[in-house]
Design a protein around this motif. Sequence first.
Motif, PDB file in Angstrom:
ATOM      1  N   ALA A   3       0.838  -1.204   0.000  1.00 50.02           N
ATOM      2  CA  ALA A   3       0.000   0.000   0.000  1.00 50.02           C
ATOM      3  C   ALA A   3       0.869   1.248   0.000  1.00 50.02           C
ATOM      4  O   ALA A   3       1.961   1.260   0.549  1.00 50.02           O
ATOM      5  CB  ALA A   3      -0.926   0.000   1.213  1.00 50.02           C
ATOM      6  N   TRP A   4       0.370   2.292  -0.613  1.00 43.35           N
ATOM      7  CA  TRP A   4       1.060   3.582  -0.623  1.00 43.35           C
ATOM      8  C   TRP A   4       0.768   4.293   0.691  1.00 43.35           C
ATOM      9  O   TRP A   4      -0.276   4.900   0.870  1.00 43.35           O
ATOM     10  CB  TRP A   4       0.575   4.435  -1.794  1.00 43.35           C
ATOM     11  CG  TRP A   4       1.059   3.996  -3.126  1.00 43.35           C
ATOM     12  CD1 TRP A   4       1.358   2.726  -3.526  1.00 43.35           C
ATOM     13  CD2 TRP A   4       1.297   4.815  -4.258  1.00 43.35           C
ATOM     14  NE1 TRP A   4       1.757   2.712  -4.827  1.00 43.35           N
ATOM     15  CE2 TRP A   4       1.730   3.992  -5.310  1.00 43.35           C
ATOM     16  CE3 TRP A   4       1.177   6.188  -4.478  1.00 43.35           C
ATOM     17  CZ2 TRP A   4       2.044   4.481  -6.571  1.00 43.35           C
ATOM     18  CZ3 TRP A   4       1.485   6.681  -5.738  1.00 43.35           C
ATOM     19  CH2 TRP A   4       1.923   5.841  -6.767  1.00 43.35           C
ATOM     20  N   THR A   5       1.661   4.208   1.616  1.00 44.69           N
ATOM     21  CA  THR A   5       1.507   4.885   2.890  1.00 44.69           C
ATOM     22  C   THR A   5       2.565   5.970   2.970  1.00 44.69           C
ATOM     23  O   THR A   5       3.751   5.684   2.987  1.00 44.69           O
ATOM     24  CB  THR A   5       1.660   3.913   4.063  1.00 44.69           C
ATOM     25  OG1 THR A   5       0.685   2.879   3.926  1.00 44.69           O
ATOM     26  CG2 THR A   5       1.444   4.625   5.386  1.00 44.69           C
ATOM     27  N   PHE A   6       2.135   7.213   3.001  1.00 43.51           N
ATOM     28  CA  PHE A   6       3.069   8.331   2.969  1.00 43.51           C
ATOM     29  C   PHE A   6       3.521   8.732   4.361  1.00 43.51           C
ATOM     30  O   PHE A   6       4.696   8.674   4.700  1.00 43.51           O
ATOM     31  CB  PHE A   6       2.425   9.542   2.277  1.00 43.51           C
ATOM     32  CG  PHE A   6       2.188   9.335   0.808  1.00 43.51           C
ATOM     33  CD1 PHE A   6       3.206   9.535  -0.103  1.00 43.51           C
ATOM     34  CD2 PHE A   6       0.952   8.953   0.340  1.00 43.51           C
ATOM     35  CE1 PHE A   6       3.011   9.350  -1.455  1.00 43.51           C
ATOM     36  CE2 PHE A   6       0.737   8.769  -1.014  1.00 43.51           C
ATOM     37  CZ  PHE A   6       1.761   8.965  -1.915  1.00 43.51           C
ATOM     38  N   VAL A   7       2.589   9.179   5.165  1.00 48.80           N
ATOM     39  CA  VAL A   7       2.900   9.759   6.471  1.00 48.80           C
ATOM     40  C   VAL A   7       1.798   9.382   7.451  1.00 48.80           C
ATOM     41  O   VAL A   7       0.737   8.913   7.058  1.00 48.80           O
ATOM     42  CB  VAL A   7       3.003  11.302   6.374  1.00 48.80           C
ATOM     43  CG1 VAL A   7       4.202  11.726   5.535  1.00 48.80           C
ATOM     44  CG2 VAL A   7       1.718  11.899   5.819  1.00 48.80           C
ATOM     45  N   PRO A   8       2.019   9.602   8.755  1.00 50.81           N
ATOM     46  CA  PRO A   8       0.966   9.323   9.738  1.00 50.81           C
ATOM     47  C   PRO A   8      -0.257  10.215   9.496  1.00 50.81           C
ATOM     48  O   PRO A   8      -0.151  11.304   8.927  1.00 50.81           O
ATOM     49  CB  PRO A   8       1.637   9.664  11.077  1.00 50.81           C
ATOM     50  CG  PRO A   8       3.100   9.564  10.812  1.00 50.81           C
ATOM     51  CD  PRO A   8       3.286  10.002   9.393  1.00 50.81           C
ATOM     52  N   PRO A   9      -1.446   9.792   9.945  1.00 53.88           N
ATOM     53  CA  PRO A   9      -2.654  10.606   9.770  1.00 53.88           C
ATOM     54  C   PRO A   9      -2.563  11.913  10.536  1.00 53.88           C
ATOM     55  O   PRO A   9      -1.780  12.055  11.489  1.00 53.88           O
ATOM     56  CB  PRO A   9      -3.772   9.710  10.312  1.00 53.88           C
ATOM     57  CG  PRO A   9      -3.082   8.750  11.231  1.00 53.88           C
ATOM     58  CD  PRO A   9      -1.727   8.518  10.634  1.00 53.88           C
ATOM     59  N   ALA A  10      -3.390  12.881  10.140  1.00 53.91           N
ATOM     60  CA  ALA A  10      -3.291  14.232  10.683  1.00 53.91           C
ATOM     61  C   ALA A  10      -3.598  14.306  12.171  1.00 53.91           C
ATOM     62  O   ALA A  10      -3.140  15.225  12.852  1.00 53.91           O
ATOM     63  CB  ALA A  10      -4.216  15.172   9.909  1.00 53.91           C
ATOM     64  N   LEU A 232      -9.487   8.585   1.992  1.00 52.00           N
ATOM     65  CA  LEU A 232      -8.973   7.284   1.594  1.00 52.00           C
ATOM     66  C   LEU A 232      -8.008   6.776   2.650  1.00 52.00           C
ATOM     67  O   LEU A 232      -7.249   7.550   3.248  1.00 52.00           O
ATOM     68  CB  LEU A 232      -8.253   7.380   0.246  1.00 52.00           C
ATOM     69  CG  LEU A 232      -9.081   7.925  -0.922  1.00 52.00           C
ATOM     70  CD1 LEU A 232      -8.182   8.209  -2.118  1.00 52.00           C
ATOM     71  CD2 LEU A 232     -10.178   6.938  -1.308  1.00 52.00           C
ATOM     72  N   ARG A 233      -8.008   5.471   2.838  1.00 53.22           N
ATOM     73  CA  ARG A 233      -7.053   4.865   3.757  1.00 53.22           C
ATOM     74  C   ARG A 233      -5.626   5.065   3.224  1.00 53.22           C
ATOM     75  O   ARG A 233      -4.722   5.469   3.955  1.00 53.22           O
ATOM     76  CB  ARG A 233      -7.367   3.377   3.918  1.00 53.22           C
ATOM     77  CG  ARG A 233      -6.507   2.638   4.924  1.00 53.22           C
ATOM     78  CD  ARG A 233      -6.883   1.171   4.922  1.00 53.22           C
ATOM     79  NE  ARG A 233      -6.812   0.619   3.556  1.00 53.22           N
ATOM     80  CZ  ARG A 233      -7.160  -0.619   3.231  1.00 53.22           C
ATOM     81  NH1 ARG A 233      -7.625  -1.426   4.158  1.00 53.22           N
ATOM     82  NH2 ARG A 233      -7.058  -1.041   1.991  1.00 53.22           N
ATOM     83  N   THR A 234      -5.434   4.789   1.950  1.00 50.77           N
ATOM     84  CA  THR A 234      -4.169   5.037   1.264  1.00 50.77           C
ATOM     85  C   THR A 234      -4.486   5.499  -0.143  1.00 50.77           C
ATOM     86  O   THR A 234      -5.632   5.364  -0.622  1.00 50.77           O
ATOM     87  CB  THR A 234      -3.280   3.778   1.169  1.00 50.77           C
ATOM     88  OG1 THR A 234      -3.829   2.885   0.181  1.00 50.77           O
ATOM     89  CG2 THR A 234      -3.193   3.057   2.509  1.00 50.77           C
ATOM     90  N   LEU A 235      -3.495   6.007  -0.853  1.00 49.95           N
ATOM     91  CA  LEU A 235      -3.720   6.451  -2.222  1.00 49.95           C
ATOM     92  C   LEU A 235      -4.111   5.292  -3.127  1.00 49.95           C
ATOM     93  O   LEU A 235      -4.880   5.460  -4.074  1.00 49.95           O
ATOM     94  CB  LEU A 235      -2.467   7.142  -2.763  1.00 49.95           C
ATOM     95  CG  LEU A 235      -2.612   7.840  -4.115  1.00 49.95           C
ATOM     96  CD1 LEU A 235      -3.713   8.901  -4.071  1.00 49.95           C
ATOM     97  CD2 LEU A 235      -1.294   8.468  -4.547  1.00 49.95           C
ATOM     98  N   ASP A 236      -3.619   4.102  -2.831  1.00 48.23           N
ATOM     99  CA  ASP A 236      -3.992   2.936  -3.625  1.00 48.23           C
ATOM    100  C   ASP A 236      -5.497   2.684  -3.599  1.00 48.23           C
ATOM    101  O   ASP A 236      -6.058   2.100  -4.532  1.00 48.23           O
ATOM    102  CB  ASP A 236      -3.268   1.688  -3.125  1.00 48.23           C
ATOM    103  CG  ASP A 236      -1.877   1.536  -3.736  1.00 48.23           C
ATOM    104  OD1 ASP A 236      -1.602   2.225  -4.736  1.00 48.23           O
ATOM    105  OD2 ASP A 236      -1.078   0.748  -3.215  1.00 48.23           O
ATOM    106  N   ASP A 237      -6.161   3.107  -2.527  1.00 47.49           N
ATOM    107  CA  ASP A 237      -7.597   2.854  -2.432  1.00 47.49           C
ATOM    108  C   ASP A 237      -8.395   3.676  -3.435  1.00 47.49           C
ATOM    109  O   ASP A 237      -9.586   3.398  -3.658  1.00 47.49           O
ATOM    110  CB  ASP A 237      -8.087   3.128  -1.002  1.00 47.49           C
ATOM    111  CG  ASP A 237      -7.599   2.067  -0.031  1.00 47.49           C
ATOM    112  OD1 ASP A 237      -7.814   0.874  -0.303  1.00 47.49           O
ATOM    113  OD2 ASP A 237      -6.990   2.432   0.989  1.00 47.49           O
ATOM    114  N   TYR A 238      -7.787   4.683  -4.043  1.00 49.41           N
ATOM    115  CA  TYR A 238      -8.513   5.409  -5.084  1.00 49.41           C
ATOM    116  C   TYR A 238      -8.763   4.516  -6.283  1.00 49.41           C
ATOM    117  O   TYR A 238      -9.723   4.737  -7.023  1.00 49.41           O
ATOM    118  CB  TYR A 238      -7.739   6.661  -5.508  1.00 49.41           C
ATOM    119  CG  TYR A 238      -8.538   7.545  -6.442  1.00 49.41           C
ATOM    120  CD1 TYR A 238      -9.743   8.107  -6.031  1.00 49.41           C
ATOM    121  CD2 TYR A 238      -8.119   7.800  -7.744  1.00 49.41           C
ATOM    122  CE1 TYR A 238     -10.501   8.907  -6.866  1.00 49.41           C
ATOM    123  CE2 TYR A 238      -8.860   8.600  -8.593  1.00 49.41           C
ATOM    124  CZ  TYR A 238     -10.039   9.149  -8.153  1.00 49.41           C
ATOM    125  OH  TYR A 238     -10.787   9.933  -8.996  1.00 49.41           O
TER     126      TYR A 238
END
Length: 293
Positions: A3-10, A232-238
Amino acid sequence: MTAWTFVPPAQEQTPDPVDELLHTGNSGLIIHRVGQVNYRFRRQARSFARDLQDGTNKALHPYATTLVYEELFGVQDRLHWLIHMKAPNDYGRLLEMVDHDAEYQEIAEADRLSEDGGGNWERMFAEGSFREHIIVPQHGLTHADDHDVEGLFAAPAQFQTDQSRDVMLHSGNAGVVLHRTGQVRYALRKQGRKFAFEWGAHLNRELAGRCTVFLYEEQWGTQDRIHWMIHLRTLDDYRAVLEQETGNDELRALLAKQRVPDHAGGGDWGALFLDGSLHDTVLIPHYPGAAGS
């Protein structure tokens, strides 16, 4: 596939308890502020944004929560603040802070560029680049009568979906927020909002845990411009969103449905919006550990 995980959630940006934060799901209105960083001062501007967020959240909790995002696949070094509030009167608390809070004064007026001619935020951001829009959860399409919304300007967006709270995504816990805007034709405003709501409701049913869509309308700004916040959970979910539009018979029927009456020329959802007015901005939470920040 990873999965594309960039950074922690806001929601990791603030030490306040998660269940006390305001976000896109439970707030009564949102001030969306955008500022273009001067490339020379990208590090200092991000430091200022974090300090401002921290000071604002300390002074205004629990009446407002500010979360900071970076623009992805758009304009380089453009920052976004989502200031979640309960009601417009809470903006008065922000003004009180600006005028009288000593910590805020230090953040806004301290010399942060002493090694480069001096100055603060007024030099860190491009002149005239700050913009604000106020958006409120779309009203008239949900039923929040059985819930306590006292003190909120409008019924919060979380009542637009039946997703359970443990899977619902919002500005606090989403990995990616896709902000989509569209200008509805004045004569078709009712049909436009109905389509926008039905599209989001379908994704909320089919993609719970991967995607949550909330619908808002602009206040004190451009008439009949609507806003979707697609969490989205991750960008891949788009990709799952796109697959719904091409492979789900129910959604394909929803998209093909006649929305414009024959006497007005007929047409599906595309005739409800001004051509070229649909815009997507992909936001990821700002993270102090990111390169260059």
